[in-house]
Design an enzyme around this catalytic site. Structure first.
Site, PDB file in Angstrom:
ATOM      1  N   SER A 186      14.641 -15.282  40.337  1.00  0.00           N
ATOM      2  CA  SER A 186      14.198 -15.987  38.804  1.00  0.00           C
ATOM      3  C   SER A 186      14.282 -14.918  37.846  1.00  0.00           C
ATOM      4  O   SER A 186      14.766 -15.163  36.601  1.00  0.00           O
ATOM      5  CB  SER A 186      13.064 -16.647  38.997  1.00  0.00           C
ATOM      6  OG  SER A 186      11.921 -15.925  39.299  1.00  0.00           O
ATOM      7  N   GLU A 187      13.831 -13.550  38.074  1.00  0.00           N
ATOM      8  CA  GLU A 187      14.006 -12.618  37.018  1.00  0.00           C
ATOM      9  C   GLU A 187      14.206 -11.406  37.810  1.00  0.00           C
ATOM     10  O   GLU A 187      13.652 -10.979  38.796  1.00  0.00           O
ATOM     11  CB  GLU A 187      12.730 -12.604  36.292  1.00  0.00           C
ATOM     12  CG  GLU A 187      12.953 -12.829  34.761  1.00  0.00           C
ATOM     13  CD  GLU A 187      12.728 -14.378  34.352  1.00  0.00           C
ATOM     14  OE1 GLU A 187      13.232 -14.825  33.340  1.00  0.00           O
ATOM     15  OE2 GLU A 187      12.268 -15.096  35.574  1.00  0.00           O
ATOM     16  N   THR A 188      14.933 -10.350  37.084  1.00  0.00           N
ATOM     17  CA  THR A 188      14.838  -8.915  37.191  1.00  0.00           C
ATOM     18  C   THR A 188      14.619  -8.254  36.032  1.00  0.00           C
ATOM     19  O   THR A 188      15.072  -8.533  35.043  1.00  0.00           O
ATOM     20  CB  THR A 188      16.420  -8.611  37.769  1.00  0.00           C
ATOM     21  OG1 THR A 188      16.772  -9.155  38.835  1.00  0.00           O
ATOM     22  CG2 THR A 188      16.505  -6.972  37.947  1.00  0.00           C
TER      23      THR A 188
END
Length: 275
Positions: free
Chosen positions: A45-47
């Site tokens: 969902s996020e880096t």
């Protein structure tokens, strides 16, 4: 070029729960296309990417689809990497972001980290617009809501935690809305409030535990309960699940503290050829 990558689970004290995030410390910025390509390859969902800047760090967050303005769980993850793996000894870490300066602090006697974020107060929607949105969300979510408000997400309130768990979202319908996504919420049975979060436009159909959503949810319930209390224990009812401790702070109640723990999952190295 080789880049270190850490994958951790935020808002959890064990792997395979909470919200996974990748963290890539950088000495200098890569171009935006490469940052986006890494985030898409990670398919989380996020880096989070950060670069030293002044007495803190410039921090950016990417979903597999786009850069975003605010992300709680990946900020928590970045702070954990700095404290646990890069051995920062600062009591507070300062991150400079699209949403201003964010501060994450560590207490010696606690495994939890505390994030100081801006509060966003959802505005209630009334009249014909309210009736139309209640009908829309009943169709798109499968359960009739009791209220709807808007901040950078739509905040959709249900009567009970059981209603929140019963929702089966139509992500195609939700992706037609303006704003970032849809956050559903209700009073909790064993906590103050519960939530689930849907961001199909960002290729994150259901986010496991969403720190940034609690920048809206804590103010929402703070106002909903007429400022009778400022501290909340919140649970996100995704399949993985997670707990967020929230506290409204600051002049004019314009800040929110979010507290959570982080569990390590894996470490690796990204090898780039001609970035």
């Amino acid at each position: 070029m080789q880049i270190k990558l850490y994958q951790v689970d935020s808002f959890s004290d064990r792997p395979f729960a909470g919200n996974p995030a990748a963290v890539c410390p950088l000495g200098a910025w890569l171009d935006d296309d490469m940052l986006q390509a890494i985030a898409e390859e990670n398919n989380l969902s996020e880096t989070a990417f950060f670069v030293p800047e002044g007495d803190g760090f410039r921090l950016r967050w990417f979903t597999p689809e786009a850069e975003v303005d605010l992300c709680g769980h990946a900020t928590l993850a970045a702070a954990h990497v700095l404290y646990t793996h890069l051995h920062s000894e600062k009591p507070s870490l300062h991150f400079y972001t699209r949403s201003g300066e964010l501060v994450v602090s560590k207490e010696d006697d606690s495994p939890a980290l505390t994030m100081d974020f801006p509060a966003s107060y959802p505005q209630a929607i009334s009249g014909e617009a309210r009736a139309g949105l209640l009908n829309f969300f009943e169709g798109a979510l499968g359960v009739r809501p009791v209220a709807v408000a808007s901040a950078f997400d739509y905040i959709v309130e249900f009567a009970s935690a059981a209603d929140v768990q019963a929702v089966v979202p139509d992500h195609g319908q939700l992706s037609l809305l303006d704003g970032r996504g849809v956050v559903i919420t209700a009073p909790g049975d064993d906590c103050d409030f519960v939530s689930r979060c849907f961001f199909p436009k960002l290729r994150v159909n259901e986010d496991p535990v969403t720190g940034s959503a609690h920048c809206e949810l804590a103010p929402y319930w703070f106002a909903r309960w007429q400022q009778e209390r400022s501290e909340f224990v919140a649970k996100q009812l995704s399949r993985r699940g997670g707990t967020v401790h929230c506290r409204i702070t600051g002049d004019g109640h314009q800040r929110v503290e979010l507290k959570g723990t982080v569990a390590d999952y894996c470490q690796g190295t990204i090898t780039l050829v001609n970035p």
